[in-house]
Design a protein around this motif. Structure first.
Motif, short mmCIF file in Angstrom:
data_model
loop_
_atom_site.label_atom_id
_atom_site.label_comp_id
_atom_site.label_asym_id
_atom_site.label_seq_id
_atom_site.Cartn_x
_atom_site.Cartn_y
_atom_site.Cartn_z
N UNK A 31 -2.50 84.64 9.96
CA UNK A 31 -2.84 86.05 10.11
C UNK A 31 -1.88 86.92 9.30
N UNK A 32 -0.58 86.63 9.42
CA UNK A 32 0.42 87.40 8.68
C UNK A 32 0.22 87.23 7.17
N UNK A 33 -0.12 86.03 6.73
CA UNK A 33 -0.37 85.80 5.31
C UNK A 33 -1.52 86.67 4.81
N UNK A 34 -2.59 86.76 5.60
CA UNK A 34 -3.73 87.59 5.20
C UNK A 34 -3.34 89.07 5.13
N UNK A 35 -2.52 89.51 6.06
CA UNK A 35 -2.08 90.91 6.04
C UNK A 35 -1.24 91.18 4.79
N UNK A 36 -0.34 90.27 4.47
CA UNK A 36 0.52 90.45 3.29
C UNK A 36 -0.32 90.39 2.01
N UNK A 37 -1.27 89.44 1.94
CA UNK A 37 -2.15 89.37 0.76
C UNK A 37 -2.93 90.67 0.60
N UNK A 38 -3.44 91.20 1.71
CA UNK A 38 -4.17 92.47 1.66
C UNK A 38 -3.29 93.60 1.18
N UNK A 39 -2.04 93.64 1.66
CA UNK A 39 -1.11 94.69 1.23
C UNK A 39 -0.81 94.57 -0.26
N UNK A 40 -0.65 93.33 -0.76
CA UNK A 40 -0.40 93.12 -2.19
C UNK A 40 -1.61 93.58 -3.01
N UNK A 41 -2.83 93.27 -2.53
CA UNK A 41 -4.04 93.68 -3.24
C UNK A 41 -4.14 95.20 -3.32
N UNK A 42 -3.80 95.89 -2.23
CA UNK A 42 -3.81 97.35 -2.25
C UNK A 42 -2.76 97.87 -3.23
N UNK A 43 -1.59 97.22 -3.24
CA UNK A 43 -0.52 97.64 -4.14
C UNK A 43 -0.91 97.43 -5.61
N UNK A 44 -1.73 96.40 -5.89
CA UNK A 44 -2.18 96.16 -7.26
C UNK A 44 -2.99 97.34 -7.79
N UNK A 45 -3.74 97.98 -6.91
CA UNK A 45 -4.53 99.14 -7.33
C UNK A 45 -3.61 100.26 -7.81
N UNK A 46 -2.44 100.33 -7.20
CA UNK A 46 -1.46 101.38 -7.55
C UNK A 46 -0.56 100.97 -8.71
N UNK A 47 -0.83 99.79 -9.28
CA UNK A 47 -0.07 99.36 -10.44
C UNK A 47 1.17 98.55 -10.12
N UNK A 48 1.38 98.20 -8.86
CA UNK A 48 2.56 97.44 -8.48
C UNK A 48 2.36 95.96 -8.83
N UNK A 49 3.45 95.23 -9.13
CA UNK A 49 3.32 93.80 -9.44
C UNK A 49 3.14 92.99 -8.16
N UNK A 50 2.72 91.75 -8.32
CA UNK A 50 2.57 90.88 -7.16
C UNK A 50 1.46 89.88 -7.35
N UNK A 51 1.46 88.84 -6.53
CA UNK A 51 0.42 87.82 -6.55
C UNK A 51 -0.36 87.88 -5.24
N UNK A 52 -1.62 88.29 -5.34
CA UNK A 52 -2.44 88.46 -4.15
C UNK A 52 -3.07 87.13 -3.76
N UNK A 53 -2.24 86.20 -3.34
CA UNK A 53 -2.69 84.89 -2.89
C UNK A 53 -1.60 84.31 -2.01
N UNK A 54 -1.84 83.16 -1.35
CA UNK A 54 -0.88 82.65 -0.38
C UNK A 54 0.54 82.47 -0.91
N UNK A 55 0.68 81.93 -2.14
CA UNK A 55 2.03 81.72 -2.68
C UNK A 55 2.77 83.04 -2.82
#
Length: 286
Positions: free
Chosen positions: A47-71
């Motif tokens: 559950x926490x992994x999905x929340x973090x992946x979702x947060x990374x995906x939202x951040x990608x829209x704002x131009x922030x770096x990150x990998x929106x996947x489990x790793x």
């Protein structure tokens, strides 16, 4: 000769009885409260992994770096003073969840009608492998190793394409992932996830959980369809570099006119799925 046949039959019956007793003992162990707690902890980790992946995906829209996947999500969780302890605790939780799913596929699945046994073996067996692989990722980070799932996916696709039946296999893999995505969407809109939870109908909490379940399952389904589609495209164009897993499929949306909005919606949906999964970890039927 007849006495010999009787002895052989009795010996065979005794072996079958011993095997049956061993399986019953293993099933009783799989129903223990210890494994129940560890498996629920595994659901909470996912559950926490999905929340973090979702947060990374939202951040990608704002131009922030990150990998929106489990790793990428695991890397975020590892970047704190308690990182190693968190990694090993999560590894144990995911291993327990994988073991519980394996017992669902084999030990408890044997009591189902014959037609349902194969479906249970495939579904729970697949989940056991998936949760086990996530547990290994946590162990890798606990040992100080870092990985890039997108690069690993490209390497896997390249090796598969170069094999004799690589292209059909890659297409099959992509279609399978897309099929799982469709399953999540159907499960979400059909609210079949309610079967996994204790009774919440007729309460405000139940309505909120229902909204989270629908939104989360549909969003995850869309993400899986996009991921599978990249595998199919990689096979059709003979370009394994285009298959970059979940992270690559989500980042590919940014180049389309309405892609950022869809990426934002999927990110929010992953967060909703994560919150739903936390409820599943606490109140789900085991």
């Amino acid at each position: 000769m007849r006495f010999g046949s009787i002895n052989v039959a009795e010996e065979k019956s005794g072996i079958e009885a011993a095997i049956g007793d061993a399986v019953d003992t293993a099933e009783a162990a799989s129903n223990s409260s210890v494994l129940d707690v560890v498996a629920r902890s595994g659901f909470a980790v996912m559950a926490v992994l999905h929340i973090v992946i979702g947060a990374i995906a939202v951040a990608l829209v704002l131009g922030a770096p990150g990998q929106a996947e489990p790793t990428g999500a695991i890397e975020q969780l590892a970047a704190n003073p308690w990182g190693p302890a968190v990694m090993w605790a999560a590894c144990i939780a995911c291993a327990g969840l994988a073991l519980w799913q394996l017992s669902e596929a084999t030990l408890r699945g044997r009591h189902l009608p014959r037609r349902e046994q194969l479906g249970k073996l495939i579904s729970s067996g697949f989940l056991a492998i998936a949760y086990g692989s996530v547990g290994l990722s946590f162990a890798g980070f606990g040992l100080g190793q870092r990985g890039d799932s997108g690069e690993s996916t490209r390497d896997f696709s390249t090796a598969l394409v170069q094999s004799p039946f690589g292209v059909p296999a890659l297409v099959g893999l992509g279609l399978t992932i897309m099929g799982i995505g469709v399953y999540f969407i159907v499960k979400g809109f059909g609210k079949k996830f309610k079967e996994e939870l204790q009774h919440f109908e007729g309460t405000r909490r139940g309505k909120l959980i229902s909204v989270l379940g629908v939104t989360g399952h549909v969003s995850k389904g869309l993400a899986l369809i996009l991921t599978g589609l990249l595998f199919v495209i990689a096979a059709a164009t003979n370009n394994p570099d285009s298959s970059t897993g979940l992270d690559g499929s989500l980042k590919a949306l940014r180049g389309h006119p309405f892609g950022p909005y869809l990426l934002l919606a999927i990110g929010a949906g992953f967060i909703a799925y994560g919150v739903f999964a936390l409820v599943r970890a606490r109140f789900g039927r085991m």
